[in-house]
Design an enzyme around this catalytic site. Structure first.
Site, mmCIF file in Angstrom:
data_model
loop_
_atom_site.group_PDB
_atom_site.id
_atom_site.type_symbol
_atom_site.label_atom_id
_atom_site.label_comp_id
_atom_site.label_asym_id
_atom_site.label_seq_id
_atom_site.Cartn_x
_atom_site.Cartn_y
_atom_site.Cartn_z
ATOM 1 N N CYS A 81 1.488 -21.708 4.053
ATOM 2 C CA CYS A 81 0.338 -22.465 4.552
ATOM 3 C C CYS A 81 -0.276 -23.297 3.432
ATOM 4 O O CYS A 81 -0.614 -22.757 2.374
ATOM 5 C CB CYS A 81 -0.702 -21.512 5.119
ATOM 6 S SG CYS A 81 -2.204 -22.350 5.679
ATOM 7 N N CYS A 89 -8.830 -21.190 2.490
ATOM 8 C CA CYS A 89 -9.061 -20.463 3.741
ATOM 9 C C CYS A 89 -8.981 -18.955 3.502
ATOM 10 O O CYS A 89 -8.078 -18.463 2.830
ATOM 11 C CB CYS A 89 -8.025 -20.886 4.778
ATOM 12 S SG CYS A 89 -8.058 -19.903 6.294
ATOM 13 N N CYS A 92 -5.991 -15.470 5.878
ATOM 14 C CA CYS A 92 -4.764 -14.728 5.591
ATOM 15 C C CYS A 92 -4.817 -14.165 4.172
ATOM 16 O O CYS A 92 -5.106 -14.891 3.226
ATOM 17 C CB CYS A 92 -3.534 -15.627 5.735
ATOM 18 S SG CYS A 92 -3.202 -16.161 7.433
ATOM 19 N N GLN A 271 -6.683 -7.870 22.983
ATOM 20 C CA GLN A 271 -5.846 -7.902 21.784
ATOM 21 C C GLN A 271 -5.381 -9.324 21.482
ATOM 22 O O GLN A 271 -5.028 -10.082 22.383
ATOM 23 C CB GLN A 271 -4.642 -6.984 21.960
ATOM 24 C CG GLN A 271 -4.992 -5.507 21.993
ATOM 25 C CD GLN A 271 -5.401 -4.974 20.633
ATOM 26 O OE1 GLN A 271 -5.106 -5.566 19.594
ATOM 27 N NE2 GLN A 271 -6.097 -3.840 20.641
ATOM 28 N N TYR A 300 -14.526 3.554 25.076
ATOM 29 C CA TYR A 300 -14.550 2.183 24.537
ATOM 30 C C TYR A 300 -13.476 1.383 25.295
ATOM 31 O O TYR A 300 -12.629 0.737 24.701
ATOM 32 C CB TYR A 300 -14.274 2.173 23.034
ATOM 33 C CG TYR A 300 -14.998 3.238 22.251
ATOM 34 C CD1 TYR A 300 -16.291 3.036 21.777
ATOM 35 C CD2 TYR A 300 -14.394 4.468 21.988
ATOM 36 C CE1 TYR A 300 -16.955 4.026 21.045
ATOM 37 C CE2 TYR A 300 -15.052 5.462 21.272
ATOM 38 C CZ TYR A 300 -16.324 5.239 20.803
ATOM 39 O OH TYR A 300 -16.972 6.221 20.094
ATOM 40 N N ASP A 368 -10.448 3.938 21.778
ATOM 41 C CA ASP A 368 -10.139 2.720 21.008
ATOM 42 C C ASP A 368 -11.470 2.180 20.491
ATOM 43 O O ASP A 368 -11.978 1.172 20.977
ATOM 44 C CB ASP A 368 -9.441 1.714 21.922
ATOM 45 C CG ASP A 368 -8.979 0.467 21.181
ATOM 46 O OD1 ASP A 368 -9.136 0.409 19.945
ATOM 47 O OD2 ASP A 368 -8.459 -0.458 21.842
ATOM 48 N N CYS A 395 -7.912 -0.040 14.468
ATOM 49 C CA CYS A 395 -7.579 -1.257 13.735
ATOM 50 C C CYS A 395 -8.015 -1.177 12.272
ATOM 51 O O CYS A 395 -7.809 -2.131 11.524
ATOM 52 C CB CYS A 395 -8.209 -2.478 14.395
ATOM 53 S SG CYS A 395 -10.020 -2.436 14.418
#
Length: 442
Positions: A81, A89, A92, A271, A300, A368, A395
């Site tokens: 990128c 940025c 990432c 997601q 959740y 979750d 996550c």
């Protein structure tokens, strides 16, 4: 008595040896004086010049970017990128690492969090130590999977769309996001001017052609005339109440997963990776092994992804209770699950609603929770329900490990853990842990 003024170290440069990866998309290094640095854009084993981006004398640690690579890792590649790199940025974290190396870094972080916060080795957690790519994402170095079906663009003072720099409100203008899904890129958000807008969120649903743009105006900002490259519904975030209101088109998108279509209202959670919902449902169901007629909780529950999957497998005599705090998500879940008469969705916080239900025993639990995790008190309550199996979807590896430790204190052990690379190029990793009463493994 006034505190002595501190001296900022921002801009100072140190030549350092890069140590292990840490949770959060950086690696750990130490200066010759022993000062800890959290260094982005580096890889373990490298020798770099690290430039301080945050911190002052006497701080417990400093944040820094690797601005010159003196000795490179064999896992390093040139970032595909053009907007990635120090000061650019912040979306990432691992553009400069080979895809396989990214997954190994995530596995190292997960293993360290399990050891430190839950006291578990990978073997004790039933984990093979790997982070698995999503279907279609195993690409050669230099190729980037286009996976992000929801992208929130920031808008600068001139109305140009971009992405925020790391830990900054500054906007990095871009002409294309490499990890954006094709359905997002086709909207051409970066080509348009968004004067008066704070942000523009672009959504490309999976399994339907639904496209949506959510506009958040600056205070007093007026909506621009929206003429995008593809048919799209437009929503507006109310600057006072914060609610999301329809401007034109459908107030929802239709997402497809587990053989069902799910309505997801504007701003509702789904997601981000197009393969994520199916991947996680499969992992949860394989771990729980639902039986006809059982009683299950989906905590959740969002718009009802796992509740629907459970109801489908538990049959006409089974029952599912879902709990979700978001009002719009509850409305969507009730709509999505209307064909299951033995599914009930309650609105409110899990820690408040669950005790009021009077439920003292269940067969299965899916939770979750948000990134912060479920917490000690909620875990203790769930353990008291004596479910034969619990599926924990997470996550954040630190929150997962903390909660697994709490489950261990309350008589549950981890039977199996799986980790999925559903956020390529970033430091995020999605996990599914299956727990059962410890006595079964004794």
């Amino acid at each position: 008595m006034q505190a002595e003024p501190t001296t900022s170290l921002v801009g100072e440069e140190y030549e350092v040896e890069i140590g292990p990866v840490a949770h959060g998309g950086h690696c750990i290094a130490r200066t010759a004086e022993g000062q800890v640095l959290f260094v982005r854009h580096a890889l373990p084993g490298e020798r770099v010049v690290a430039k301080v981006t945050e911190g002052e004398e006497g701080a417990r640690f400093l944040r820094a970017d690797a601005v010159r690579i003196l000795e490179a890792s064999k896992d390093r590649i040139e970032a595909p990128c053009p907007f990635a790199g120090p000061g650019r940025c912040g979306g990432c974290d691992w553009q400069h690492a080979k895809p396989g190396a990214q997954r190994r870094l995530k596995a190292d972080v997960l293993a360290e969090q399990l050891r430190r916060l839950a006291g578990l080795t990978p073997e004790e957690a039933g984990w093979d130590g790997t982070v698995v790519p999503a279907e279609g994402d195993k690409l050669p170095a230099g190729e980037v999977p286009q996976w992000r079906t929801r992208v929130q663009y920031a808008v600068d003072a001139d109305g140009h769309a971009g992405l925020r720099r790391h830990r900054s409100h500054e906007v990095e203008r871009i002409d294309h996001c490499m990890i954006a899904a094709p359905g997002v890129s086709e909207l051409g958000i970066e080509k348009h001017e968004w004067v008066g807008m704070e942000s523009v969120e672009a959504i490309a649903a999976t399994g339907s052609q639904d496209r949506q743009v959510i506009l958040t105006p600056r205070p007093g900002g007026r909506l621009p005339l929206v003429e995008l490259d593809k048919p799209v519904s437009v929503m507006r975030v109310d600057e006072k109440a914060g609610g999301v209101h329809r401007v034109h088109g459908r107030p929802f998108v239709r997402e497809r997963a587990d053989g069902r279509t799910h309505r997801v209202g504007a701003g509702g959670f789904w997601q981000v990776h197009p393969k994520a919902a199916d991947t996680l449902v499969t992992a949860v169901m394989q771990g729980l092994l639902p039986r006809k007629g059982e009683m299950a909780l989906d905590l959740y529950c969002g718009v009802g992804l796992f509740a629907g999957a459970l109801a489908d497998r538990l049959g006409d005599k089974g029952a599912v209770l879902g709990i979700e705090s978001g009002k719009r998500a509850v409305e969507d879940a009730r709509h999505n699950l209307a064909d299951f008469p033995r599914v009930r969705i309650e609105q409110g916080k899990v820690e408040s609603v669950l005790p009021r239900t009077g439920i003292t025993e269940v067969d299965l639990i899916v939770l979750d929770p948000p990134r912060a995790g479920a917490g000690r008190d909620t875990v203790k309550h769930l353990a008291s329900l004596r479910a034969r199996r619990i599926a924990y979807v997470a996550c954040d590896p630190a929150a997962l490990a903390r909660d697994l430790g709490y489950f261990g204190e309350n008589g549950y052990r981890v039977r199996m853990l799986r980790a999925f690379d559903l956020f390529p190029m970033t430091h995020h990793v999605e996990c599914v842990a299956i727990l059962e009463p410890a006595a079964k493994g004794a």
